[in-house]
Motif scaffolding. Sequence first.
Motif, PDB file in Angstrom:
ATOM      1  N   ASP A 263       0.797  -1.226   0.000  1.00 53.50           N
ATOM      2  CA  ASP A 263       0.000   0.000   0.000  1.00 53.50           C
ATOM      3  C   ASP A 263       0.828   1.275   0.000  1.00 53.50           C
ATOM      4  OD1 ASP A 263       0.998  -0.127   2.552  1.00 53.50           O
ATOM      5  OD2 ASP A 263      -0.949  -0.148   3.569  1.00 53.50           O
ATOM      6  N   ARG A 264       2.150   1.155   0.002  1.00 56.69           N
ATOM      7  CA  ARG A 264       3.009   2.334  -0.101  1.00 56.69           C
ATOM      8  C   ARG A 264       4.245   1.964  -0.914  1.00 56.69           C
ATOM      9  NH1 ARG A 264       4.141  -0.280   4.501  1.00 56.69           N
ATOM     10  NH2 ARG A 264       6.276  -0.327   5.295  1.00 56.69           N
ATOM     11  N   PRO A 265       4.869   2.934  -1.577  1.00 50.57           N
ATOM     12  CA  PRO A 265       6.046   2.625  -2.393  1.00 50.57           C
ATOM     13  C   PRO A 265       7.209   2.115  -1.541  1.00 50.57           C
ATOM     14  CG  PRO A 265       5.152   4.797  -2.927  1.00 50.57           C
ATOM     15  CD  PRO A 265       4.475   4.352  -1.674  1.00 50.57           C
ATOM     16  N   TYR A 266       8.084   1.367  -2.161  1.00 51.36           N
ATOM     17  CA  TYR A 266       9.317   0.935  -1.515  1.00 51.36           C
ATOM     18  C   TYR A 266      10.341   2.067  -1.607  1.00 51.36           C
ATOM     19  CZ  TYR A 266       7.642  -3.905  -1.429  1.00 51.36           C
ATOM     20  OH  TYR A 266       6.928  -5.052  -1.192  1.00 51.36           O
ATOM     21  N   SER A 267      10.984   2.382  -0.518  1.00 52.20           N
ATOM     22  CA  SER A 267      12.062   3.361  -0.528  1.00 52.20           C
ATOM     23  C   SER A 267      13.332   2.701  -1.058  1.00 52.20           C
ATOM     24  CB  SER A 267      12.305   3.884   0.884  1.00 52.20           C
ATOM     25  OG  SER A 267      12.848   2.859   1.709  1.00 52.20           O
ATOM     26  N   VAL A 268      14.346   3.514  -1.302  1.00 45.36           N
ATOM     27  CA  VAL A 268      15.637   2.971  -1.719  1.00 45.36           C
ATOM     28  C   VAL A 268      16.164   2.013  -0.656  1.00 45.36           C
ATOM     29  CG1 VAL A 268      18.038   3.578  -2.240  1.00 45.36           C
ATOM     30  CG2 VAL A 268      16.178   5.006  -3.114  1.00 45.36           C
ATOM     31  N   GLU A 269      16.034   2.388   0.582  1.00 42.57           N
ATOM     32  CA  GLU A 269      16.513   1.533   1.686  1.00 42.57           C
ATOM     33  C   GLU A 269      15.725   0.233   1.760  1.00 42.57           C
ATOM     34  OE1 GLU A 269      17.874   5.527   2.081  1.00 42.57           O
ATOM     35  OE2 GLU A 269      15.816   4.768   1.900  1.00 42.57           O
TER      36      GLU A 269
ATOM     37  N   PRO B 104      22.720   2.808  -8.713  1.00 41.32           N
ATOM     38  CA  PRO B 104      22.115   1.483  -8.854  1.00 41.32           C
ATOM     39  C   PRO B 104      21.013   1.187  -7.843  1.00 41.32           C
ATOM     40  CG  PRO B 104      24.460   1.336  -9.198  1.00 41.32           C
ATOM     41  CD  PRO B 104      24.193   2.731  -8.717  1.00 41.32           C
ATOM     42  N   ALA B 105      21.193   1.588  -6.576  1.00 39.11           N
ATOM     43  CA  ALA B 105      20.153   1.323  -5.581  1.00 39.11           C
ATOM     44  C   ALA B 105      18.900   2.128  -5.877  1.00 39.11           C
ATOM     45  CB  ALA B 105      20.677   1.649  -4.178  1.00 39.11           C
ATOM     46  N   GLU B 106      19.088   3.370  -6.318  1.00 36.18           N
ATOM     47  CA  GLU B 106      17.943   4.208  -6.684  1.00 36.18           C
ATOM     48  C   GLU B 106      17.245   3.648  -7.921  1.00 36.18           C
ATOM     49  OE1 GLU B 106      20.770   6.657  -4.262  1.00 36.18           O
ATOM     50  OE2 GLU B 106      20.969   5.216  -5.910  1.00 36.18           O
TER      51      GLU B 106
ATOM     52  N   ALA C 264      14.211  -1.319  -0.737  1.00 37.92           N
ATOM     53  CA  ALA C 264      14.599  -2.166  -1.872  1.00 37.92           C
ATOM     54  C   ALA C 264      15.969  -2.782  -1.638  1.00 37.92           C
ATOM     55  CB  ALA C 264      14.585  -1.347  -3.164  1.00 37.92           C
ATOM     56  N   TRP C 265      16.901  -1.980  -1.142  1.00 38.09           N
ATOM     57  CA  TRP C 265      18.263  -2.489  -0.930  1.00 38.09           C
ATOM     58  C   TRP C 265      18.292  -3.569   0.142  1.00 38.09           C
ATOM     59  CZ3 TRP C 265      22.090  -2.150  -4.133  1.00 38.09           C
ATOM     60  CH2 TRP C 265      23.367  -2.554  -3.722  1.00 38.09           C
ATOM     61  N   ALA C 266      17.453  -3.449   1.131  1.00 40.64           N
ATOM     62  CA  ALA C 266      17.409  -4.448   2.201  1.00 40.64           C
ATOM     63  C   ALA C 266      17.005  -5.825   1.687  1.00 40.64           C
ATOM     64  CB  ALA C 266      16.447  -4.001   3.297  1.00 40.64           C
ATOM     65  N   ALA C 267      16.340  -5.855   0.528  1.00 37.95           N
ATOM     66  CA  ALA C 267      15.895  -7.123  -0.054  1.00 37.95           C
ATOM     67  C   ALA C 267      16.927  -7.735  -1.001  1.00 37.95           C
ATOM     68  CB  ALA C 267      14.579  -6.926  -0.811  1.00 37.95           C
ATOM     69  N   VAL C 268      18.060  -7.051  -1.209  1.00 38.70           N
ATOM     70  CA  VAL C 268      19.104  -7.534  -2.120  1.00 38.70           C
ATOM     71  C   VAL C 268      20.020  -8.496  -1.382  1.00 38.70           C
ATOM     72  CG1 VAL C 268      21.072  -6.866  -3.549  1.00 38.70           C
ATOM     73  CG2 VAL C 268      19.024  -5.425  -3.499  1.00 38.70           C
ATOM     74  N   ASP C 269      20.283  -9.629  -1.988  1.00 41.78           N
ATOM     75  CA  ASP C 269      21.212 -10.601  -1.418  1.00 41.78           C
ATOM     76  C   ASP C 269      22.650 -10.254  -1.772  1.00 41.78           C
ATOM     77  OD1 ASP C 269      21.884 -13.382  -0.280  1.00 41.78           O
ATOM     78  OD2 ASP C 269      22.751 -13.448  -2.301  1.00 41.78           O
ATOM     79  N   SER C 270      22.914 -10.039  -3.077  1.00 40.16           N
ATOM     80  CA  SER C 270      24.289  -9.821  -3.498  1.00 40.16           C
ATOM     81  C   SER C 270      24.382  -8.840  -4.656  1.00 40.16           C
ATOM     82  CB  SER C 270      24.948 -11.150  -3.893  1.00 40.16           C
ATOM     83  OG  SER C 270      24.196 -11.811  -4.882  1.00 40.16           O
ATOM     84  N   VAL C 271      25.527  -8.180  -4.705  1.00 39.26           N
ATOM     85  CA  VAL C 271      25.897  -7.313  -5.826  1.00 39.26           C
ATOM     86  C   VAL C 271      26.742  -8.157  -6.782  1.00 39.26           C
ATOM     87  CG1 VAL C 271      27.330  -5.326  -6.488  1.00 39.26           C
ATOM     88  CG2 VAL C 271      25.820  -5.198  -4.478  1.00 39.26           C
ATOM     89  N   VAL C 272      26.467  -8.034  -8.075  1.00 39.04           N
ATOM     90  CA  VAL C 272      27.203  -8.784  -9.085  1.00 39.04           C
ATOM     91  C   VAL C 272      27.813  -7.796 -10.071  1.00 39.04           C
ATOM     92  CG1 VAL C 272      27.149 -10.692 -10.720  1.00 39.04           C
ATOM     93  CG2 VAL C 272      25.437 -10.571  -8.908  1.00 39.04           C
ATOM     94  N   LEU C 273      29.093  -7.911 -10.334  1.00 37.39           N
ATOM     95  CA  LEU C 273      29.740  -7.100 -11.353  1.00 37.39           C
ATOM     96  C   LEU C 273      29.422  -7.747 -12.705  1.00 37.39           C
ATOM     97  CD1 LEU C 273      33.202  -6.525  -9.636  1.00 37.39           C
ATOM     98  CD2 LEU C 273      31.035  -5.296  -9.308  1.00 37.39           C
ATOM     99  N   ILE C 274      28.794  -6.998 -13.593  1.00 38.98           N
ATOM    100  CA  ILE C 274      28.306  -7.598 -14.833  1.00 38.98           C
ATOM    101  C   ILE C 274      28.736  -6.783 -16.047  1.00 38.98           C
ATOM    102  CG2 ILE C 274      26.292  -8.601 -13.678  1.00 38.98           C
ATOM    103  CD1 ILE C 274      24.568  -6.446 -14.990  1.00 38.98           C
TER     104      ILE C 274
END
Length: 263
Positions: A112-118, A204-206, A120-130
């Motif tokens: 019922d409300r948008p996801y903030s940058v924080e 990237p997080a934004e 969304a980032w909290a739901a990320v497991d890993s960063v991948v260099l691509i």
Amino acid sequence: MEARADAFVRSWVSGVKLGPEAYPESPVSVADLYATHLAIAKHPLVESELGGIGGYKIGAPGGAGEVAISAPLFKRFLVEAPGRGLSASFIGLCQIEPEIGVVMGADLPPRDRPYSVEDAWAAVDSVVLIIECCGQRSTPEAAEAVTSALGKYADTLSSGGIVLGPRLPAAQVGIEGVKCAVELFVNDEKVATGSGKAAPQGGPAESLAWVVNHLNSRPGGLYLKAGELVATGQMCNTKLIKPGDRVRAEYAQLGEVEMVVEP
């Protein structure tokens, strides 16, 4: 829209490029564009021949008057470095882009409300260099004939394949860490520089937060799921590539990824 999606998917599966007479008519609106992408994602051959949906790419900031444009990625074309099996001719390779990828560790369904940058980032497991290898389902003649931006974006935003490099814990890298500088080399010659700040919305997080809320707002019940990859947008690019070239992207403080362009 269904016929447009079918033409693109069959080209993806066969590798046969669409000439001017076969290339689909351009979408008439942004809504029509995303309806095409949804029809592509739900096409039965995507699951049976392309491995299903592996995530999303983000690009074209400001395109069609939008913040950015998103498009689905297919699992078959997400390959580990150095990119063995990712054929330049098959995907219609036209450009190479170093990016920050993120692999989701949790679902982000509509709420019922948008996801903030924080958030969304909290739901990320890993960063991948691509390294994203952009491609086309069109012949050069057809590509030249497509003058509409929506017509170009309909081809899954010129996706081709993703070469996956080192993975780092998202919590360790952090929201600011993925705004790092990058240098792009072809056969050890520096050809471009950039940074994560070039991603849509300034990082990237934004960019990730934008696509989370974007997908949740679209018809079709789309949302990011655990295990999916998001390619958050180009940091720089080069078109100076040919089969046999060695491409390397060096990310300040994070590491590097290297690929070989296969015929």
